[in-house]
Design an enzyme around this catalytic site. Structure first.
Site, PDB file in Angstrom:
ATOM      1  N   ASP A  72      65.745  55.098  51.281  1.00 27.45           N
ATOM      2  CA  ASP A  72      66.701  55.601  52.279  1.00 27.45           C
ATOM      3  C   ASP A  72      66.024  55.786  53.625  1.00 27.45           C
ATOM      4  O   ASP A  72      65.417  56.813  53.875  1.00 27.45           O
ATOM      5  CB  ASP A  72      67.288  56.916  51.774  1.00 27.45           C
ATOM      6  CG  ASP A  72      68.352  57.504  52.679  1.00 27.45           C
ATOM      7  OD1 ASP A  72      68.870  56.765  53.544  1.00 27.45           O
ATOM      8  OD2 ASP A  72      68.650  58.701  52.538  1.00 27.45           O
TER       9      ASP A  72
ATOM     10  N   ASP B 232      65.221  56.649  60.771  1.00 22.98           N
ATOM     11  CA  ASP B 232      64.682  57.969  60.428  1.00 22.98           C
ATOM     12  C   ASP B 232      64.764  58.253  58.933  1.00 22.98           C
ATOM     13  O   ASP B 232      65.505  57.595  58.188  1.00 22.98           O
ATOM     14  CB  ASP B 232      65.415  59.060  61.203  1.00 22.98           C
ATOM     15  CG  ASP B 232      66.913  59.082  60.929  1.00 22.98           C
ATOM     16  OD1 ASP B 232      67.535  57.996  60.957  1.00 22.98           O
ATOM     17  OD2 ASP B 232      67.462  60.170  60.662  1.00 22.98           O
TER      18      ASP B 232
ATOM     19  N   HIS C  86      69.261  52.782  59.488  1.00 24.39           N
ATOM     20  CA  HIS C  86      68.682  53.821  60.336  1.00 24.39           C
ATOM     21  C   HIS C  86      67.168  53.907  60.151  1.00 24.39           C
ATOM     22  O   HIS C  86      66.641  53.679  59.064  1.00 24.39           O
ATOM     23  CB  HIS C  86      69.351  55.181  60.107  1.00 24.39           C
ATOM     24  CG  HIS C  86      69.241  55.741  58.718  1.00 24.39           C
ATOM     25  ND1 HIS C  86      68.181  56.529  58.314  1.00 24.39           N
ATOM     26  CD2 HIS C  86      70.075  55.655  57.648  1.00 24.39           C
ATOM     27  CE1 HIS C  86      68.365  56.910  57.058  1.00 24.39           C
ATOM     28  NE2 HIS C  86      69.505  56.388  56.622  1.00 24.39           N
TER      29      HIS C  86
ATOM     30  N   GLU D  87      70.188  59.420  61.898  1.00 23.42           N
ATOM     31  CA  GLU D  87      71.291  59.444  60.930  1.00 23.42           C
ATOM     32  C   GLU D  87      71.193  60.657  60.024  1.00 23.42           C
ATOM     33  O   GLU D  87      72.215  61.255  59.663  1.00 23.42           O
ATOM     34  CB  GLU D  87      71.268  58.154  60.105  1.00 23.42           C
ATOM     35  CG  GLU D  87      72.479  57.963  59.181  1.00 23.42           C
ATOM     36  CD  GLU D  87      72.296  58.611  57.810  1.00 23.42           C
ATOM     37  OE1 GLU D  87      73.288  58.740  57.077  1.00 23.42           O
ATOM     38  OE2 GLU D  87      71.157  59.006  57.481  1.00 23.42           O
ATOM     39  N   GLU D  88      69.965  61.035  59.670  1.00 24.19           N
ATOM     40  CA  GLU D  88      69.776  62.162  58.758  1.00 24.19           C
ATOM     41  C   GLU D  88      70.083  63.510  59.424  1.00 24.19           C
ATOM     42  O   GLU D  88      70.118  64.542  58.745  1.00 24.19           O
ATOM     43  CB  GLU D  88      68.352  62.168  58.205  1.00 24.19           C
ATOM     44  CG  GLU D  88      67.959  60.919  57.424  1.00 24.19           C
ATOM     45  CD  GLU D  88      68.686  60.781  56.094  1.00 24.19           C
ATOM     46  OE1 GLU D  88      69.534  61.653  55.788  1.00 24.19           O
ATOM     47  OE2 GLU D  88      68.429  59.819  55.365  1.00 24.19           O
TER      48      GLU D  88
ATOM     49  N   HIS E  82      65.752  61.835  49.156  1.00 20.59           N
ATOM     50  CA  HIS E  82      65.722  63.209  49.664  1.00 20.59           C
ATOM     51  C   HIS E  82      64.944  64.150  48.745  1.00 20.59           C
ATOM     52  O   HIS E  82      65.136  65.371  48.819  1.00 20.59           O
ATOM     53  CB  HIS E  82      67.141  63.751  49.890  1.00 20.59           C
ATOM     54  CG  HIS E  82      67.902  63.039  50.969  1.00 20.59           C
ATOM     55  ND1 HIS E  82      68.932  63.626  51.660  1.00 20.59           N
ATOM     56  CD2 HIS E  82      67.787  61.795  51.495  1.00 20.59           C
ATOM     57  CE1 HIS E  82      69.423  62.766  52.546  1.00 20.59           C
ATOM     58  NE2 HIS E  82      68.732  61.640  52.452  1.00 20.59           N
TER      59      HIS E  82
ATOM     60  N   ASP F 204      76.694  48.709  56.200  1.00 15.67           N
ATOM     61  CA  ASP F 204      75.641  49.707  56.393  1.00 15.67           C
ATOM     62  C   ASP F 204      75.100  50.110  55.026  1.00 15.67           C
ATOM     63  O   ASP F 204      75.564  49.639  53.981  1.00 15.67           O
ATOM     64  CB  ASP F 204      76.226  50.917  57.137  1.00 15.67           C
ATOM     65  CG  ASP F 204      75.150  51.844  57.729  1.00 15.67           C
ATOM     66  OD1 ASP F 204      73.943  51.550  57.584  1.00 15.67           O
ATOM     67  OD2 ASP F 204      75.519  52.865  58.336  1.00 15.67           O
TER      68      ASP F 204
END
Length: 607
Positions: free
Chosen positions: A221, A188, A186, A255-256, A576, A284
């Site tokens: 990520d 984002d 992803h 995705e987030e 995160h 993935d």
């Protein structure tokens, strides 16, 4: 276990039919009766000793053999495949491997990843549709960067844009009869909390390289995955590789924030392209590898927990704060949230679940696991008592306990607009990650039932997920002090736990191909030749959600694993939060991982 089954078979054998007549039907005298009692007692005691010795020796024999280098006794627990080195594609695999070892390629890899991090692609919980919300436009900038950084990919692969910002690249193979490999990632990243910017060692969107790591939001990520895939294919194209099997790349852009605008629309296009069950396998982002009890283990995500975001909202009459009620809406909400946190979901380790397979692999392959824990894990396959004993030890590790159970995290809270005005509304959002044995409905029911007593205590009209809730004897109160409402946050319905990908038996060929590719990557990157030094691959579970939750119809073989290195835990380090960074050595290994996987799947016997 074979002995146990044989014992059961013997004990359950039929006893019907003719029995031999007793030697004598005469009554026993006192002395012979006493001798008979002693005889039966002795036989009983002997039986107990034999039974105890058999069960005890089973686990201790496994333990002895393991500790003395003989893992044959544990071969049926967490069996391992050998490294899988490409055969038909060996020359290009070896050539690319040598390229990846060079300083020149490392400089290029740093540039690729750092450049991607420098383009902020933050994703938020709520967006208006594409074309109406200007916050989506940042992805145009990211696409421009990708086109500049990877010119061969854009020149040689067929690109389709879905819902403006979703990207599907198709690298056509020479044999169109083979199902394609689908690699997902992803674009984002989660937002950076403004109040934490000064806590970063290097600015969060600097892409700063300190000689060891690339720093910044998304470096782990998941731009390491997306750029790792693009880097591998760009380099393979530069070396003239032409695949036999088609390779498809699918890059979502939200995705987030649940993937509603990205992966959900990509899934429709991907199915349109190759049909339901039209892909050989999907890989993935996901779980990590790292040391566990003295052995390096890769946790290959064959499952994924479900999720639901529950909004708890309290409304109450407003007014001037100089004349307050006993409890404002914020005060009531606070007590509700305390109730939630004081009553977490129970954890129970279920046999044959992905978390259980992880601990079995630890028992079979990790040399430093405590002896008593190893015995309990081995015995837990047939003993509930041993399973509970293993739980008691394993659940002292909160991260593992959370991997097993449904979790709850109060992540967002809001209430009040002015210091001298009573808050008319206060709300919070709880993020649940749902265990494999549970469901969205069961999670909602847990929250609903838990708060009934407080709704009654504060005399609140209670609605949960569109239905009025019975609060017991106080439910008939004519006047209430306000409202308590539970609902799905952001109008998102939640996700059920994913089906488990086959990892054993005849249907597990994709698992074995991926497992062997991980081992080949790990060994080649370190020059490892001895089997006892290589990585152990275990079926695992992804605690967070990935875009694959929309891809279930495309194949039953879905894996969540990006070969990110971590010192501990089941997720990459510092995702995160502040100081997210990617070791450049790990990023080079990620490129090698995708290269090895593509080449192995290309020549595999998969349909």
């Amino acid at each position: 276990m074979a002995a146990a089954k044989e014992t059961t078979k013997i004990l359950s054998a039929s006893t019907t039919g003719s029995l031999p007549e007793p030697i004598s039907m005469k009554p026993l005298n006192r002395h012979s009766a006493t001798r008979t009692i002693y005889l039966f007692a002795a036989v009983g005691i002997l039986g107990l000793l034999v039974n105890y010795t058999w069960w005890h020796d089973l686990s201790t024999t496994y333990l002895y053999k393991f500790n003395h280098g003989g893992t044959a006794a544990l071969a049926n627990i967490c069996p391992q495949v050998s490294e899988l080195i490409p055969q038909r594609n060996f020359d290009i695999w070896e050539s690319l491997g040598a390229t990846y070892d060079t300083d020149a390629f490392q400089e290029k890899a740093v540039s690729w990843l750092a450049g991607a991090v420098q383009v902020p692609t933050e994703s938020y919980d709520y967006y208006d549709p594409v074309g109406t919300d200007p916050r989506w436009e940042k992805f145009h900038t990211f696409h421009s960067y990708l086109q500049k950084a990877f010119p061969l990919v854009h020149a040689e692969l067929q690109l389709t844009k879905v819902n403006t910002y979703g990207l599907v690249f198709v690298w056509k193979g020479s044999n169109e009869g083979l199902k394609p490999l689908l690699l997902a990632a992803h674009q984002d990243v989660v937002p950076v909390e403004p109040t934490t910017v000064d806590k970063w060692t290097h600015p969060p969107f600097s892409g700063y390289f300190d000689g060891t790591s690339v720093w910044g939001r998304g470096s782990c990520d998941d731009k390491s995955g997306l750029i790792g895939i693009m880097s591998a294919i760009e380099t393979m194209l530069a070396n003239g590789h032409e695949p036999t099997r088609t390779v498809v790349l699918a890059f979502g852009f939200d995705e987030e924030s649940d993937g509603i605008h990205g992966a959900r629309t990509l899934a429709v296009k991907l199915e349109e392209m190759f049909g339901q069950n039209g892909y050989a396998m999907i890989v993935d982002e996901g779980s990590i590898y790292g040391e566990q009890y003295g052995r390096t283990m890769a946790l290959l995500g064959v499952a994924e927990k479900g999720s639901v975001n529950v909004r708890i909202e309290v409304t109450a009459p407003g007014g001037h704060s100089s004349l307050p009620p006993p409890h404002t809406s914020i005060g009531i909400l606070a007590e509700l949230l305390v109730k939630i946190e004081a009553n977490p979901f129970q954890a129970k380790l279920e046999r044959h679940s992905p978390p259980y397979t992880i601990v079995q692999c630890l028992a079979a392959h990790a040399p430093n696991i405590p002896d008593h824990l190893r015995r309990d894990i081995i015995a837990s396959a047939y003993s509930d008592k041993a399973l509970r004993a293993a739980e008691n030890v394993l659940f002292k590790n909160l991260e593992f306990k959370n991997l097993v159970r449904t979790t709850q995290a109060i992540d967002i809270i809001q209430g009040g607009v002015k210091v001298n005005a009573l808050p008319e509304q206060a709300w919070a959002v709880i993020n649940h990650r749902i265990s494999m044995e549970s469901s969205v409905a069961e999670t909602e029911a847990h929250d609903t039932d838990l708060l009934k007593s407080l709704a009654s205590k504060f005399n609140l009209t209670y609605h949960a997920f569109g239905k009025k809730v019975d609060r017991g004897q106080d439910d008939n109160a004519v006047l209430t002090n306000g409202n308590l409402t539970l609902s799905k946050a952001f109008d998102k319905g939640g996700s059920e736990p994913a089906p488990t990908t086959p990892f054993e038996g005849a249907d597990a060929v994709p698992y074995r191909v991926l497992s062997g590719s991980i081992k080949a990557t790990f060994n080649r990157h370190r020059g490892i030749e001895r089997e006892d030094e290589t990585i152990v691959v275990s079926p695992g579970i992804m605690p967070g959600n990935t875009d694959t939750k929309y891809y279930w119809k495309l194949t039953p073989h879905i894996f969540r694993y990006g070969h990110v290195r971590s010192k501990r835990g089941s997720l990459p380090p510092n995702i995160h939060t502040v100081n997210e960074a990617m070791l450049i050595d790990n990023f080079l290994e990620i490129i090698r991982y995708y290269t090895t996987l593509i080449l192995n799947v290309d020549e595999s016997a998969l349909p």
